[in-house]
Motif scaffolding. Sequence first.
Motif, mmCIF file in Angstrom:
data_model
loop_
_atom_site.group_PDB
_atom_site.id
_atom_site.type_symbol
_atom_site.label_atom_id
_atom_site.label_comp_id
_atom_site.label_asym_id
_atom_site.label_seq_id
_atom_site.Cartn_x
_atom_site.Cartn_y
_atom_site.Cartn_z
ATOM 1 N N SER A 14 0.719 -1.182 0.188
ATOM 2 C CA SER A 14 -0.071 0.067 -0.046
ATOM 3 C C SER A 14 0.728 1.173 0.190
ATOM 4 C CB SER A 14 -1.056 -0.132 1.236
ATOM 5 O OG SER A 14 -0.225 -0.006 2.381
ATOM 6 N N PHE A 15 1.945 1.367 0.615
ATOM 7 C CA PHE A 15 2.894 2.266 0.568
ATOM 8 C C PHE A 15 3.516 2.374 -0.965
ATOM 9 C CE2 PHE A 15 7.478 4.027 0.397
ATOM 10 C CZ PHE A 15 6.984 5.260 0.703
ATOM 11 N N GLU A 16 3.849 1.421 -1.481
ATOM 12 C CA GLU A 16 4.380 1.437 -2.930
ATOM 13 C C GLU A 16 3.326 2.258 -3.911
ATOM 14 O OE1 GLU A 16 5.659 -2.457 -4.219
ATOM 15 O OE2 GLU A 16 7.215 -2.277 -2.568
ATOM 16 N N THR A 17 2.030 1.689 -3.714
ATOM 17 C CA THR A 17 0.825 2.405 -4.519
ATOM 18 C C THR A 17 0.732 3.701 -4.183
ATOM 19 O OG1 THR A 17 -0.311 0.415 -4.305
ATOM 20 C CG2 THR A 17 -1.593 2.368 -4.856
ATOM 21 N N PHE A 18 0.789 4.193 -2.857
ATOM 22 C CA PHE A 18 0.690 5.699 -2.463
ATOM 23 C C PHE A 18 1.997 6.376 -3.400
ATOM 24 C CE2 PHE A 18 2.771 8.791 0.211
ATOM 25 C CZ PHE A 18 2.041 9.866 0.145
ATOM 26 N N ALA A 19 3.168 5.985 -2.983
ATOM 27 C CA ALA A 19 4.251 6.350 -3.297
ATOM 28 C C ALA A 19 4.372 6.707 -4.752
ATOM 29 C CB ALA A 19 5.703 5.701 -3.353
ATOM 30 N N ARG A 20 4.041 5.730 -5.685
ATOM 31 C CA ARG A 20 3.718 6.000 -7.178
ATOM 32 C C ARG A 20 2.633 6.940 -7.533
ATOM 33 N NH1 ARG A 20 3.852 -0.206 -7.488
ATOM 34 N NH2 ARG A 20 5.926 -0.568 -8.032
ATOM 35 N N ALA A 21 1.667 7.107 -6.923
ATOM 36 C CA ALA A 21 0.576 7.789 -7.129
ATOM 37 C C ALA A 21 0.933 9.409 -6.829
ATOM 38 C CB ALA A 21 -0.809 7.477 -6.417
ATOM 39 N N SER A 22 1.468 9.651 -5.933
ATOM 40 C CA SER A 22 1.780 10.912 -5.307
ATOM 41 C C SER A 22 3.555 11.473 -5.633
ATOM 42 C CB SER A 22 1.628 10.924 -3.908
ATOM 43 O OG SER A 22 2.487 10.066 -3.154
ATOM 44 N N GLN A 23 4.200 10.509 -6.163
ATOM 45 C CA GLN A 23 5.681 11.073 -6.170
ATOM 46 C C GLN A 23 5.736 12.383 -6.838
ATOM 47 O OE1 GLN A 23 8.138 8.145 -7.747
ATOM 48 N NE2 GLN A 23 9.985 9.040 -7.021
ATOM 49 N N ARG A 24 5.117 12.393 -8.086
ATOM 50 C CA ARG A 24 5.163 13.540 -9.013
ATOM 51 C C ARG A 24 4.654 14.581 -8.260
ATOM 52 N NH1 ARG A 24 4.137 13.468 -15.439
ATOM 53 N NH2 ARG A 24 5.859 12.140 -14.947
ATOM 54 N N ARG A 25 3.549 14.746 -7.620
ATOM 55 C CA ARG A 25 2.937 15.856 -7.205
ATOM 56 C C ARG A 25 3.867 16.551 -5.913
ATOM 57 N NH1 ARG A 25 -2.622 17.808 -6.166
ATOM 58 N NH2 ARG A 25 -2.591 19.300 -4.229
ATOM 59 N N LEU A 26 4.440 15.534 -5.059
ATOM 60 C CA LEU A 26 5.219 16.000 -4.075
ATOM 61 C C LEU A 26 6.653 16.563 -4.474
ATOM 62 C CD1 LEU A 26 5.206 12.686 -1.769
ATOM 63 C CD2 LEU A 26 4.390 15.073 -1.155
ATOM 64 N N TYR A 27 7.334 15.920 -5.798
ATOM 65 C CA TYR A 27 8.391 16.446 -6.518
ATOM 66 C C TYR A 27 7.986 18.020 -6.860
ATOM 67 C CZ TYR A 27 11.945 17.690 -9.896
ATOM 68 O OH TYR A 27 12.805 18.448 -10.465
ATOM 69 N N ARG A 28 6.836 18.200 -7.545
ATOM 70 C CA ARG A 28 6.431 19.389 -8.037
ATOM 71 C C ARG A 28 6.343 20.588 -6.774
ATOM 72 N NH1 ARG A 28 1.567 19.062 -10.611
ATOM 73 N NH2 ARG A 28 0.363 19.234 -8.562
ATOM 74 N N THR A 29 5.852 20.060 -5.525
ATOM 75 C CA THR A 29 5.905 20.997 -4.628
ATOM 76 C C THR A 29 7.257 21.364 -4.037
ATOM 77 O OG1 THR A 29 3.533 20.289 -3.999
ATOM 78 C CG2 THR A 29 4.793 21.327 -2.208
ATOM 79 N N ALA A 30 8.040 20.384 -4.150
ATOM 80 C CA ALA A 30 9.404 20.194 -3.522
ATOM 81 C C ALA A 30 10.090 21.118 -4.454
ATOM 82 C CB ALA A 30 9.866 18.979 -3.475
ATOM 83 N N TYR A 31 9.856 21.379 -5.652
ATOM 84 C CA TYR A 31 10.740 21.994 -6.553
ATOM 85 C C TYR A 31 10.228 23.625 -6.493
ATOM 86 C CZ TYR A 31 12.734 24.006 -10.705
ATOM 87 O OH TYR A 31 13.137 25.040 -12.027
ATOM 88 N N LEU A 32 9.178 23.713 -6.116
ATOM 89 C CA LEU A 32 8.702 25.078 -6.035
ATOM 90 C C LEU A 32 9.334 25.701 -4.637
ATOM 91 C CD1 LEU A 32 5.142 24.956 -7.119
ATOM 92 C CD2 LEU A 32 6.792 26.202 -8.147
ATOM 93 N N LEU A 33 9.124 24.753 -3.483
ATOM 94 C CA LEU A 33 9.927 25.274 -2.268
ATOM 95 C C LEU A 33 11.540 25.495 -2.549
ATOM 96 C CD1 LEU A 33 8.065 22.915 0.199
ATOM 97 C CD2 LEU A 33 8.038 25.223 0.041
ATOM 98 N N CYS A 34 11.953 24.650 -3.145
ATOM 99 C CA CYS A 34 13.663 24.886 -3.165
ATOM 100 C C CYS A 34 14.012 25.282 -4.303
ATOM 101 C CB CYS A 34 14.272 23.390 -2.721
ATOM 102 S SG CYS A 34 14.046 22.164 -3.978
ATOM 103 N N GLY A 35 13.553 25.242 -5.494
ATOM 104 C CA GLY A 35 14.126 25.955 -6.651
ATOM 105 C C GLY A 35 15.141 25.148 -7.364
ATOM 106 N N ASP A 36 15.659 23.804 -6.926
ATOM 107 C CA ASP A 36 16.733 23.222 -7.524
ATOM 108 C C ASP A 36 16.230 21.790 -7.670
ATOM 109 O OD1 ASP A 36 19.134 22.556 -8.255
ATOM 110 O OD2 ASP A 36 19.724 21.745 -6.424
ATOM 111 N N THR A 37 16.386 21.279 -8.835
ATOM 112 C CA THR A 37 15.898 19.877 -9.368
ATOM 113 C C THR A 37 16.526 18.559 -8.299
ATOM 114 O OG1 THR A 37 17.728 19.631 -10.882
ATOM 115 C CG2 THR A 37 15.459 20.315 -11.613
#
Length: 177
Positions: A19-42
């Motif tokens: 169930s964690f793997e399912t969650f991670a696959r589904a939300s990884q892109r959204r978390l990355y986008r928010t992280a990029y906006l916070l830190c500004g570095d890929t």
Amino acid sequence: MPENGPDSEAPERPQAPESFETFARASQRRLYRTAYLLCGDTDTARDLTQTTLAKMFQHWQRASAADHIEAYARTVLTRTYLAERRRRLRDLLAHSRPAPRPAPDNADLRVTLMSALAALPPRARAMVVLRYWEDQSVESVAELLKCSESTVKSQCSRSLARLRAQLGEAHDYATGS
């Protein structure tokens, strides 16, 4: 009394890794986008996303019980970002912060906006990103960052004024002039 032998029936527990793997696959892109906006570095955004997912996995039993697991993950991401920024600031106290580079005149809006966001302090940047990019309410941002609603309102107002002063008029970008 229930038996503890091999024939006793134990209640089935959900498979946490699956169930964690399912969650991670589904939300990884959204978390990355928010992280990029916070830190500004890929690279830093990737690290922040992976750290968030690692923390979520480590405490998956508690996280999966949350009413809104996406909000829980966003909270972990934001708090990890702020903790890392505080840690870096302590390490760099002896050094002065370099002035942000001005955006080139012909830069597109995205690059210009990222440069302007980078000029904001980490906490104010987190508030602006959560409030206006993630479209969170004042109450949820205040709860997430453990501050008062009036702090969120005033910080967002000051940050937006600072961004407006730095970016100029919006119609300049829309018309390409």
